[in-house]
Design an enzyme around this catalytic site. Sequence first.
Site, PDB file in Angstrom:
ATOM      1  N   ASN A  42       0.836  -1.207   0.000  1.00 35.01           N
ATOM      2  CA  ASN A  42       0.000   0.000   0.000  1.00 35.01           C
ATOM      3  C   ASN A  42       0.867   1.251   0.000  1.00 35.01           C
ATOM      4  O   ASN A  42       1.961   1.282   0.574  1.00 35.01           O
ATOM      5  CB  ASN A  42      -1.030   0.000   1.138  1.00 35.01           C
ATOM      6  CG  ASN A  42      -0.455  -0.225   2.520  1.00 35.01           C
ATOM      7  OD1 ASN A  42       0.597  -0.812   2.682  1.00 35.01           O
ATOM      8  ND2 ASN A  42      -1.156   0.253   3.527  1.00 35.01           N
ATOM      9  N   GLU A  44       0.264   5.298   0.663  1.00 38.10           N
ATOM     10  CA  GLU A  44      -0.711   6.281   1.133  1.00 38.10           C
ATOM     11  C   GLU A  44      -0.354   7.688   0.653  1.00 38.10           C
ATOM     12  O   GLU A  44       0.695   7.908   0.042  1.00 38.10           O
ATOM     13  CB  GLU A  44      -0.802   6.195   2.658  1.00 38.10           C
ATOM     14  CG  GLU A  44      -1.314   4.826   3.077  1.00 38.10           C
ATOM     15  CD  GLU A  44      -1.567   4.692   4.565  1.00 38.10           C
ATOM     16  OE1 GLU A  44      -1.100   5.535   5.352  1.00 38.10           O
ATOM     17  OE2 GLU A  44      -2.251   3.717   4.934  1.00 38.10           O
ATOM     18  N   CYS A  53      -4.242   0.694  -2.359  1.00 37.94           N
ATOM     19  CA  CYS A  53      -4.111  -0.595  -1.658  1.00 37.94           C
ATOM     20  C   CYS A  53      -3.002  -1.448  -2.277  1.00 37.94           C
ATOM     21  O   CYS A  53      -2.670  -1.314  -3.467  1.00 37.94           O
ATOM     22  CB  CYS A  53      -5.412  -1.381  -1.750  1.00 37.94           C
ATOM     23  SG  CYS A  53      -6.753  -0.709  -0.757  1.00 37.94           S
ATOM     24  N   GLU A  55      -3.107  -4.591  -3.103  1.00 42.36           N
ATOM     25  CA  GLU A  55      -3.583  -5.480  -4.175  1.00 42.36           C
ATOM     26  C   GLU A  55      -3.569  -4.770  -5.517  1.00 42.36           C
ATOM     27  O   GLU A  55      -3.137  -5.313  -6.537  1.00 42.36           O
ATOM     28  CB  GLU A  55      -5.016  -5.957  -3.882  1.00 42.36           C
ATOM     29  CG  GLU A  55      -5.159  -6.792  -2.626  1.00 42.36           C
ATOM     30  CD  GLU A  55      -5.444  -5.957  -1.379  1.00 42.36           C
ATOM     31  OE1 GLU A  55      -4.931  -4.822  -1.261  1.00 42.36           O
ATOM     32  OE2 GLU A  55      -6.178  -6.460  -0.512  1.00 42.36           O
ATOM     33  N   CYS A  99     -10.144  -5.354   0.622  1.00 43.22           N
ATOM     34  CA  CYS A  99     -11.316  -4.478   0.683  1.00 43.22           C
ATOM     35  C   CYS A  99     -12.221  -4.771  -0.520  1.00 43.22           C
ATOM     36  O   CYS A  99     -11.839  -5.470  -1.466  1.00 43.22           O
ATOM     37  CB  CYS A  99     -10.882  -3.014   0.711  1.00 43.22           C
ATOM     38  SG  CYS A  99     -10.339  -2.373  -0.885  1.00 43.22           S
ATOM     39  N   CYS A 102     -10.832  -3.808  -3.989  1.00 46.40           N
ATOM     40  CA  CYS A 102      -9.783  -4.724  -4.463  1.00 46.40           C
ATOM     41  C   CYS A 102     -10.366  -6.076  -4.866  1.00 46.40           C
ATOM     42  O   CYS A 102      -9.866  -6.704  -5.804  1.00 46.40           O
ATOM     43  CB  CYS A 102      -8.703  -4.879  -3.401  1.00 46.40           C
ATOM     44  SG  CYS A 102      -7.694  -3.382  -3.255  1.00 46.40           S
TER      45      CYS A 102
END
Length: 142
Positions: A42, A44, A53, A55, A99, A102
């Site tokens: 990830n 940010e 993310c 993924e 999530c 994803c």
Amino acid sequence: MSPDALLDRAREAAAHAYAPYSTFPVGCALLLQDGSVVTGCNVENASYGLSMCAERGAISRMIIETGANRPPSDDSAPPRPKIVLAAIAGLKAAPCYPCGACRQVLHEFDCGAIVVEDNETKGPVVIDFADLLPHAFGPADL
Ligand code: THU
């Protein structure tokens, strides 16, 4: 590659995460149909909603590495890459499930199953993708 070994690759990727705001590092390792593995972490952003993310970072890399970025009209385009198994590891939480966004993006590339860490043993727990995102909408539905 075994689910356990793939989970290790996800843990290694999580160690590269840029997660200063959540302090919640996540790594993802994708096992592709040809046996290759691509990883992501990830990343940010100070504008929190722009955080990416693990993924989807891994999927971006998969598209580059498989050369699957050409338009469908190009006859020489390689087939859409298929994800056999996706491992997800959060350094601060086990299991760390993908999530909703994803899950949808993993489905685009026919993800067959995911592997996450068991809460107690930290060993691999494999979950069939159909159980993770039932009645999914994907390329076959267009
Ligand atoms: N995160 C992922 O990388 N993958 C997921 O599927 C769940 C959440 C990241 C996003 C954010 O950087 C941090 O975890 C906390 O939500």
